[in-house]
Design an enzyme around this catalytic site. Sequence first.
Site, PDB file in Angstrom:
ATOM      1  N   ARG A 162      -0.381  -1.222  -6.304  1.00 48.58           N
ATOM      2  CA  ARG A 162      -0.908  -1.547  -7.641  1.00 48.58           C
ATOM      3  C   ARG A 162      -0.306  -0.677  -8.731  1.00 48.58           C
ATOM      4  NH1 ARG A 162      -6.272  -1.323  -5.112  1.00 48.58           N
ATOM      5  NH2 ARG A 162      -6.885  -3.444  -4.558  1.00 48.58           N
ATOM      6  N   HIS A 202      -8.450   3.803  20.289  1.00 49.60           N
ATOM      7  CA  HIS A 202      -7.468   4.677  20.936  1.00 49.60           C
ATOM      8  C   HIS A 202      -7.840   5.005  22.399  1.00 49.60           C
ATOM      9  CE1 HIS A 202      -6.041   4.847  16.944  1.00 49.60           C
ATOM     10  NE2 HIS A 202      -6.697   5.903  16.520  1.00 49.60           N
ATOM     11  N   ARG A 236     -17.470  23.608  20.951  1.00 51.69           N
ATOM     12  CA  ARG A 236     -16.985  22.634  21.934  1.00 51.69           C
ATOM     13  C   ARG A 236     -17.735  21.314  21.859  1.00 51.69           C
ATOM     14  NH1 ARG A 236     -14.711  25.899  26.644  1.00 51.69           N
ATOM     15  NH2 ARG A 236     -14.867  23.941  27.756  1.00 51.69           N
ATOM     16  N   GLY A 271       0.855  -1.190   0.000  1.00 50.98           N
ATOM     17  CA  GLY A 271       0.000   0.000   0.000  1.00 50.98           C
ATOM     18  C   GLY A 271       0.888   1.235   0.000  1.00 50.98           C
ATOM     19  N   ALA A 272       2.045   1.094  -0.662  1.00 51.74           N
ATOM     20  CA  ALA A 272       3.084   2.125  -0.591  1.00 51.74           C
ATOM     21  C   ALA A 272       2.659   3.453  -1.195  1.00 51.74           C
ATOM     22  CB  ALA A 272       4.353   1.631  -1.283  1.00 51.74           C
TER      23      ALA A 272
HETATM   24  C1  BG6 Z   1      -6.895   7.735  13.363  1.00 49.40           C
HETATM   25  C2  BG6 Z   1      -8.303   8.097  12.971  1.00 49.40           C
HETATM   26  O1  BG6 Z   1      -6.861   6.428  13.831  1.00 49.40           O
HETATM   27  O2  BG6 Z   1      -6.439   8.609  14.361  1.00 49.40           O
HETATM   28  C3  BG6 Z   1      -8.359   9.541  12.517  1.00 49.40           C
HETATM   29  O3  BG6 Z   1      -8.755   7.250  11.941  1.00 49.40           O
HETATM   30  C4  BG6 Z   1      -7.743  10.463  13.543  1.00 49.40           C
HETATM   31  O4  BG6 Z   1      -9.686   9.941  12.253  1.00 49.40           O
HETATM   32  C5  BG6 Z   1      -6.374   9.950  13.957  1.00 49.40           C
HETATM   33  O5  BG6 Z   1      -7.626  11.737  12.975  1.00 49.40           O
HETATM   34  C6  BG6 Z   1      -5.800  10.756  15.096  1.00 49.40           C
HETATM   35  O6  BG6 Z   1      -4.458  10.444  15.292  1.00 49.40           O
HETATM   36  P1  BG6 Z   1      -3.475  11.484  15.944  1.00 49.40           P
HETATM   37  O7  BG6 Z   1      -2.197  10.739  16.097  1.00 49.40           O
HETATM   38  O8  BG6 Z   1      -3.383  12.636  15.011  1.00 49.40           O
HETATM   39  O9  BG6 Z   1      -4.078  11.868  17.255  1.00 49.40           O
END
Ligand code: BG6
Length: 485
Positions: free
Chosen positions: A47, A244, A465, A12-13
Site C-alpha cells: 500500500r 509446525h 522451563r 506485502g513487500a
Molecule cells: C512462526 C510463528 O510461524 O514461527 C512464530 O508465528 C515463531 O511465533 C516462528 O516465532 C518460529 O520460527 P523459527 O523458524 O524461528 O523456528
Amino acid sequence: ELKDNTIIVVLGASGDLAKKKTFPALFGLFRQNGFLPRDVKIVGYARTKMDKTEYHKRVTSYLKNPNDDPEITQAIQQFKDISTYISGSYEESEAFAQLNAHLEEIESHYKSPEANRLFYLALPPSVFVPAARNLKEQCYSATGVNRIIVEKPFGRDLDSSRELLSALKQHWTEDETFRIDHYLGKEMVKNLLVLRFANIAMGAAWDKNHISNVQITFKEPFGTEGRGGYFDEFGMIRDVLQNHLLQVLSILTMERPVTFSAEDVRDEKVKVLRAIPPIAREDTLLGQYVAANGKPGYLDDDTVPRNSVCPTFAATTLWIHNPRWEGVPFILKAGKALNEAKVEVRIQFKDVTQGIFEDIARNELVIRIQPSEAVYLKINTKKPGLYTSAVPTEMDLTYKRRFAEMKIPEAYEALILDALKGDHSNFVRDDELDVAWKIFTPILHWIDGKNGTPPRPAPYPYGSRGPKELEAFIQKYGFKRANES
Ligand code: BG6
C-alpha cells in the site's frame, strides 16, 4: 527446471514477513548463482507509496552485510537492478491492472514472450481473498505458468479454514497453490525422510514395540513483545503446534511412501494424521508467562487484552490409532519466554528387559532441528576399565562438526526454490490442513471459551522451563529421566 523468464511478485513487500524472511531468502538464492531463474525480476507490491529509490533503500535494509563484504555489496547492487515496486491497495482491481501493466512491460523485454509469474502473498489474512481474486482476474499470465504462495494463518479452526480454502480455490487451483509451513523447509525436518527410510537400523526400531514415548519440543527465549495483538488472537497452539509441530509428527510417523513424489508423501502424511483423534482436555497442559528476571509478563504487554487467558505455552499429547503406534504417546510442546531457544524431537526407547542390567538409562534418539542441527543417540557403553559397568554416552552427529564446510540453507530459501520449480512436496495440501484442524479444533474451542468458561493457563516465570506442572505431565506419559550421574 527453472524457467529463465520468471517474475516474482512479493505482495506485502513492506510488511514484517517480507522483511524478515521473504526478501532475505530471495537474496540468499540470488547470490548463489543458478538458484534463481536467470532472467528473474522481483516486483514488490504494497500500500505504501514509494519511489524506486526509497523502495531500494528499504529492501536493502532487509539484507545483511555486517562486515561490508564487497562481494555482498555488489550482489546487493545487482539485486536492486532486478527489483521494482508498485503501490496499490489489495481490494481494488484497478490497482492490480496497473500491476499487470508493469508485469507486461517487464515481459516485453524478454527474448521469448511467455514468462512464469510467482505471486508471494506476505499479507495479513484479512486481505488474502481479495488479493488472490484480483491477482487471478488482473494479473494472470495467459502464456506462462502462474503460481501463488500463501502463508498461515489458514483460518482459526476447521470451519474457518474450510471457508478460506474454498474462497481461494475459486481463483487458484490446488496445483497452482503453495501453502507454506516453513518447518517443512528446515534441513533437519527434511532429513527425517532420509534418517527413517535410508537406514535399516532406524526403521527396525521405529514402532510401539521399541519406542516408549516421543516429545516434539519448541522453545523460544523471548515473549510476544510487539506481536501481542496478533498472538492473542491465535495463541500457542495455532501459532506452532497445529502447523509446525504436527507437520514434524506426521513425517516422523507416516508409513514409507511408495515414492518421494509430492502426492505419495502427502498421501502418507494424511493417512497417519487421520488416525489421530481430537486431543482430549486431560491430555493438555496450558501456561502463560508472568514477569520475572526483569522481563515483563504476557499481560504486561499493552497490546494484550487485560485478563487474557491466551496460552503462551501448550503441551498436548496425541495418540495414533494404527498398528505401528497404538499406545505410544506423542507429546507436542511449545512455549514462548522460556529458558532457551531449542526445537527438537526426542524419541525415548523402552527399557531393556530386566535381569541383566539394573537401572540403566534408556536409549534416546534426539534430532535437534535448531539451533545447531544434530542427530544424537544416547546409548550405554561399558565403562572402560577392569570392571563391567555401563555408562550412558552419546553417538553424536553434530552438523557443525561433520558438515563444517557446508552452509545449511534457510527454510524459506528451500521453499521458494521448490515453488519456482513447481514441486509441492514440502507444502501443505488442502486435505492435510483439514485433518490437522480436526485434531485441534475441539481443544481450541474449549480454550476460546466456546463451550463454557475457558481454562486458566498455569503461570510460569519468564525465562523458566515452563509451568511447574510440566515435569509431572511428561512423566505421566512414561517419560523417564535418566539418573544424572
Ligand atoms: C512462526 C510463528 O510461524 O514461527 C512464530 O508465528 C515463531 O511465533 C516462528 O516465532 C518460529 O520460527 P523459527 O523458524 O524461528 O523456528
